[in-house]
Enzyme design. Structure first.
Site, PDB file in Angstrom:
ATOM      1  N   ASN A 269      -4.961   0.081   4.453  1.00  0.00           N
ATOM      2  CA  ASN A 269      -4.675  -0.886   3.379  1.00  0.00           C
ATOM      3  C   ASN A 269      -3.576  -0.358   2.468  1.00  0.00           C
ATOM      4  OD1 ASN A 269      -6.442  -3.422   3.126  1.00  0.00           O
ATOM      5  ND2 ASN A 269      -7.913  -1.855   3.758  1.00  0.00           N
TER       6      ASN A 269
ATOM      7  N   HIS B  59     -13.732  -4.825  -0.690  1.00  0.00           N
ATOM      8  CA  HIS B  59     -14.977  -4.530   0.021  1.00  0.00           C
ATOM      9  C   HIS B  59     -14.999  -5.334   1.316  1.00  0.00           C
ATOM     10  CE1 HIS B  59     -19.056  -3.046   0.315  1.00  0.00           C
ATOM     11  NE2 HIS B  59     -19.373  -4.239   0.797  1.00  0.00           N
TER      12      HIS B  59
ATOM     13  N   GLU C  29      -8.089  -8.086   5.318  1.00  0.00           N
ATOM     14  CA  GLU C  29      -7.768  -7.230   4.167  1.00  0.00           C
ATOM     15  C   GLU C  29      -6.258  -7.040   4.057  1.00  0.00           C
ATOM     16  OE1 GLU C  29     -10.044  -3.600   3.758  1.00  0.00           O
ATOM     17  OE2 GLU C  29     -11.759  -4.480   4.762  1.00  0.00           O
TER      18      GLU C  29
ATOM     19  N   GLY D  28      -6.350   4.956   5.101  1.00  0.00           N
ATOM     20  CA  GLY D  28      -5.347   4.360   4.220  1.00  0.00           C
ATOM     21  C   GLY D  28      -4.518   3.261   4.866  1.00  0.00           C
TER      22      GLY D  28
ATOM     23  N   LEU E 283     -17.782   6.731  -6.839  1.00  0.00           N
ATOM     24  CA  LEU E 283     -18.023   5.840  -7.965  1.00  0.00           C
ATOM     25  C   LEU E 283     -16.980   6.131  -9.055  1.00  0.00           C
ATOM     26  CD1 LEU E 283     -20.112   3.712  -8.926  1.00  0.00           C
ATOM     27  CD2 LEU E 283     -21.298   5.582 -10.099  1.00  0.00           C
TER      28      LEU E 283
HETATM   29  C1  GAR Z   1     -11.638  -0.919   4.361  1.00  0.00           C
HETATM   30  O1  GAR Z   1     -12.236  -1.764   5.315  1.00  0.00           O
HETATM   31  C2  GAR Z   1     -12.259  -1.148   2.999  1.00  0.00           C
HETATM   32  O2  GAR Z   1     -12.641  -2.480   2.759  1.00  0.00           O
HETATM   33  C3  GAR Z   1     -13.474  -0.273   3.080  1.00  0.00           C
HETATM   34  O3  GAR Z   1     -13.025   0.892   3.723  1.00  0.00           O
HETATM   35  C4  GAR Z   1     -11.975   0.541   4.647  1.00  0.00           C
HETATM   36  C5  GAR Z   1     -10.804   1.469   4.404  1.00  0.00           C
HETATM   37  O4  GAR Z   1      -9.859   1.338   5.419  1.00  0.00           O
HETATM   38  N1  GAR Z   1     -13.991  -0.019   1.764  1.00  0.00           N
HETATM   39  C6  GAR Z   1     -15.301   0.082   1.513  1.00  0.00           C
HETATM   40  O5  GAR Z   1     -16.159   0.002   2.384  1.00  0.00           O
HETATM   41  C7  GAR Z   1     -15.655   0.302   0.050  1.00  0.00           C
HETATM   42  N2  GAR Z   1     -17.057   0.089  -0.182  1.00  0.00           N
HETATM   43  P1  GAR Z   1      -8.406   1.944   5.241  1.00  0.00           P
HETATM   44  O6  GAR Z   1      -8.564   3.388   4.752  1.00  0.00           O
HETATM   45  O7  GAR Z   1      -7.831   1.896   6.622  1.00  0.00           O
HETATM   46  O8  GAR Z   1      -7.665   1.099   4.257  1.00  0.00           O
END
Ligand code: GAR
Length: 187
Positions: free
Chosen positions: A13, A105, A175, A11, A88
């Site tokens: 992001n 993504h 991101e 988490g 999904l």
């Molecule tokens: C992020 O890099 C996001 O883009 C990716 O998972 C990570 C989560 O990081 N999402 C995917 O790959 C979706 N297909 P976080 O939990 O530290 O935010």
């Protein structure tokens, strides 16, 4: 605008988004709910520490009942942002929030997308193909993995010596710098 964040893991992001909007009420975005599909996701504690209500999903309930819609309604959710959410999204939820669900993504879609392409798998594939750039894609969510319309992309140049871990780091930085801005634009 009232925002719900959906997560499956760390988490980072979600944390960046919550911290941004709590520190800048003038942005007009309030994170009203954090939804996790994992009861032990670090993001749950992070959100609770920031006084954001949390909800844990069970797969059966998520896919086969529409009870979640009542929770989203209760918090007056206008927009959903998936932030590392790996299930999904079921059709009833897509229909209830047309063009109001975003996903981030960690690659330049349509490349390196689809089922199984998430997190480290993406960066390993990018590295294995010797790509000279990668990046992020923020897109609307439809009923297929990674196929909704793109809202925003940003690229980062890769050095030949970058490991998948290094690529992940660079992409994650991108991101964190951009997801909240794109969300704010949709207010
Ligand atoms: C992020 O890099 C996001 O883009 C990716 O998972 C990570 C989560 O990081 N999402 C995917 O790959 C979706 N297909 P976080 O939990 O530290 O935010």
């Amino acid at each position: 605008m009232k925002l719900a964040l959906f997560v499956s893991g760390t988490g980072s992001n979600a944390r960046t988004i919550i911290d941004r909007f709590q520190a800048h009420p003038e942005d007009g975005v309030e994170v009203v709910l954090l939804v996790s599909n994992k009861a032990n996701a670090g993001a749950l504690l992070m959100a609770a520490e920031r006084n954001v209500p949390t909800l844990v999903l069970k797969r059966d309930g998520f896919n086969n009942s529409e009870a979640l819609l009542d929770d989203l309604k209760h918090f007056n959710v206008d927009l959903i942002a998936l932030a590392g959410f790996l299930w999904l999204v079921p059709a009833y939820l897509v229909r209830a929030f047309p063009n109001r669900i975003l996903n981030i993504h960690p690659a330049l879609l349509p490349d390196y997308g689809g089922k199984g392409m998430y997190g480290a798998n993406v960066h390993r594939a990018v590295k294995a193909n010797g790509e000279t750039e990668s990046g992020i894609t923020i897109h609307y969510v439809n009923e297929k993995y990674d196929e909704g319309n793109t809202v925003f992309q940003a690229a980062v140049r890769l050095d030949p010596e970058d490991t998948p871990e290094k690529i992940a780091e660079r992409v994650l930085r991108l991101e964190h710098a951009n997801y909240w801005r794109v969300i704010r634009r949709l207010r």
